[in-house]
Write a protein that holds these residues in place. Structure first.
Motif, short mmCIF file in Angstrom:
data_model
loop_
_atom_site.label_atom_id
_atom_site.label_comp_id
_atom_site.label_asym_id
_atom_site.label_seq_id
_atom_site.Cartn_x
_atom_site.Cartn_y
_atom_site.Cartn_z
N ARG A 388 0.83 -1.20 0.00
CA ARG A 388 0.00 0.00 0.00
C ARG A 388 0.87 1.26 0.00
NH1 ARG A 388 -5.27 0.41 1.06
NH2 ARG A 388 -5.33 -1.67 1.97
N ASN A 395 -5.89 1.56 -6.87
CA ASN A 395 -7.22 1.54 -6.26
C ASN A 395 -7.36 0.38 -5.26
OD1 ASN A 395 -7.19 -0.46 -8.25
ND2 ASN A 395 -9.42 -0.40 -8.45
N GLY A 397 -8.24 -1.54 -2.17
CA GLY A 397 -9.22 -1.41 -1.10
C GLY A 397 -8.80 -2.18 0.13
N GLU A 398 -9.73 -2.93 0.67
CA GLU A 398 -9.44 -3.70 1.88
C GLU A 398 -8.51 -4.86 1.59
OE1 GLU A 398 -11.80 -6.51 5.14
OE2 GLU A 398 -12.92 -5.40 3.62
N LYS A 419 -8.93 -6.69 -2.18
CA LYS A 419 -10.17 -6.15 -2.73
C LYS A 419 -9.89 -4.79 -3.34
CE LYS A 419 -13.48 -8.44 0.36
NZ LYS A 419 -14.58 -8.22 1.33
N ALA A 421 -10.87 -0.85 -4.43
CA ALA A 421 -11.52 0.24 -3.73
C ALA A 421 -12.98 0.34 -4.15
CB ALA A 421 -10.80 1.55 -4.00
N PRO A 422 -13.88 0.87 -3.32
CA PRO A 422 -15.28 1.05 -3.69
C PRO A 422 -15.41 1.93 -4.93
CG PRO A 422 -14.93 1.50 -1.36
CD PRO A 422 -13.59 1.37 -1.97
N ARG A 436 -7.62 -0.90 -12.42
CA ARG A 436 -8.35 -1.77 -11.52
C ARG A 436 -7.49 -2.95 -11.12
NH1 ARG A 436 -13.47 -1.20 -10.50
NH2 ARG A 436 -14.74 0.30 -11.63
#
Length: 437
Positions: A388, A395, A397-398, A419, A421-422, A436
């Motif tokens: 990260r 992008n 996410g979790e 995952k 990101a939203p 993505r």
């Protein structure tokens, strides 16, 4: 409370037919046995029935003894069998105890706990540290305590019920019918090192509003107040007196705690069992500073650092325990640590979920642990945080890591979950779309 259906059954051996046919004739009992008991001792059951070896009984007395056991609240089923033995009979009680026995507790009883237990033990041979919480048992015991302690005032009379103790465990509790008062406020005296402004808020949040029971209240003092003194080297702080007075503004109690702060102690020797030659290394790992104020919070944090350092080398089950020795003459606290490393665990395999066919091989290349290497439990999360921080995925996410520990073979399989990101709100500006996952 338990509601039960009790059964009484008589089993006649062929040799005992004369006994059954002679209801008014007494016969000697040569031996008594018990079967089916799980918690109760055979001697307790025999004493409760009241028919002992050497006694002479009639059939009607046998039936009465069986009914006595059936109605005492300890048994779901009672039967008896008797056979000829030595010109008399051998009696066997066949019992099924109530399924659940609970620890017994006493609160606010106007007598010493040992004396209360002695009263109930004399009253009922079946009494022990655990009892059934059946209505029959609770009613018999509360009636006997009220009689023996001469409790006549309705609010002082003892009531038995199934309740929870301070730890939330179910117990068969005996206490007066009156409601226990709650804590309205907590104040202190004798404090010099810490001000009332330091102490009062801690107890206001932890104790005010709780039912007052002195043992549980002292536990709160040990959890909330003692560490503040031990962080300042006052390792022998005590709370010798707690005064409770009725609150004027409500039905609660105002408590005043006397504090004896004691003297300040320094941190003395640090010893590690079996690791004497590496004491200096452990001093650095734990961050221990000898000769300074014995901050026991920092000492325990040092113990945790030692434990974590051992685990990073693959010893996932490692435990480090510390024992303090207070030297009154030197006014120091010496610490002895014991290391139980346990078995060494090795990294087995890596699984990755949530990445496409292009990204997954790249992440595997970045993973820095080879199969068979000692497993560091901190590495998976460190690895994800590094991804990260380095912006490998725009992008991202979790993320999470899952360690599947095989404690038989001492291996660990790691799963990394990714995952994206939203979705971005189209009404908000997106600074950097990025690819993505």
């Amino acid at each position: 409370m338990n509601s039960r259906i009790s059964f009484g059954v008589v089993f006649l051996s062929l040799g005992a037919v004369l006994f059954a046919q002679a209801p008014d004739q007494a016969f000697p009992v040569r031996a008594v046995a018990v079967q089916g008991n799980r918690i109760l001792q055979a001697e307790q059951v025999i004493a409760a029935a009241g028919i002992l070896p050497g006694s002479t009984v009639k059939p009607a007395q046998m039936d009465a003894a069986m009914q006595k056991l059936l109605t005492c609240g300890y048994f779901d089923k009672v039967a008896y069998d008797y056979k000829p033995q030595d010109q008399g009979y051998a009696l066997t009680w066949d019992i099924t105890e109530v399924s659940t026995f609970y620890p017994i507790g006493f609160e606010e009883i106007p007598a010493k706990i040992a004396d209360v237990k002695a009263i109930l033990k004399k009253f009922d041979p079946l009494f022990g540290d655990k009892i059934p919480a059946t209505q029959e048992v609770l009613s018999r015991y509360e009636e006997e305590l009220n009689r023996a302690l001469k409790l006549t005032d309705p609010v002082d009379r003892v009531r038995g019920q199934l309740a929870t103790d301070a730890q939330g465990n179910l117990v068969a509790m005996f206490r007066p019918k009156r409601e226990l008062p709650t804590i309205s406020s907590v104040d202190f005296s004798g404090n010099r090192l810490l001000s009332l402004d330091d102490l009062r808020p801690l107890m206001a949040s932890a104790a005010v509003g709780l039912v007052y029971r002195e043992p549980e209240f002292r536990d709160i003092l040990d959890i909330k107040i003692r560490p503040m003194y031990e962080a300042r080297g006052h390792v022998k702080v005590t709370f010798p007196e707690i005064t409770a007075t009725p609150a004027k503004e409500n039905a609660g109690l105002n408590l005043k705690v006397k504090i004896v702060e004691g003297e300040e102690y320094k941190l003395g020797e640090i010893r590690v069992e079996g690791e004497a030659e590496r004491t200096d290394d452990w001093l650095r790992v734990g961050g221990f500073r000898q000769g300074v104020t014995a901050n026991m919070g920092e000492v325990d944090e040092g113990r945790r650092k030692m434990e974590a350092a051992i685990k990073r080398n693959g010893f996932l089950d490692a435990k480090v325990t510390g024992k303090r020795t207070i030297n009154e003459e030197r006014k120091v606290v010496d610490m002895d640590f014991k290391i139980d490393a346990g078995g060494k665990y090795q990294f087995d395999r890596l699984e990755i979920k949530g990445l496409d066919l292009i990204s997954e091989p790249e992440v595997r290349k970045m993973w820095g642990v080879k199969a068979g290497s000692p497993f560091n439990p901190e590495y998976p999360d460190f690895f994800l945080n590094k991804l990260r921080e380095d912006g490998v995925f725009d992008n991202l996410g979790e993320t999470k890591s899952i360690a599947d520990v095989d404690r038989v073979n001492h291996t660990v399989a790691v799963t990394l979950v990714f995952k994206g990101a939203p979705p971005v709100d189209p009404n908000k500006t997106q600074k950097r779309p990025g690819p993505r996952l």
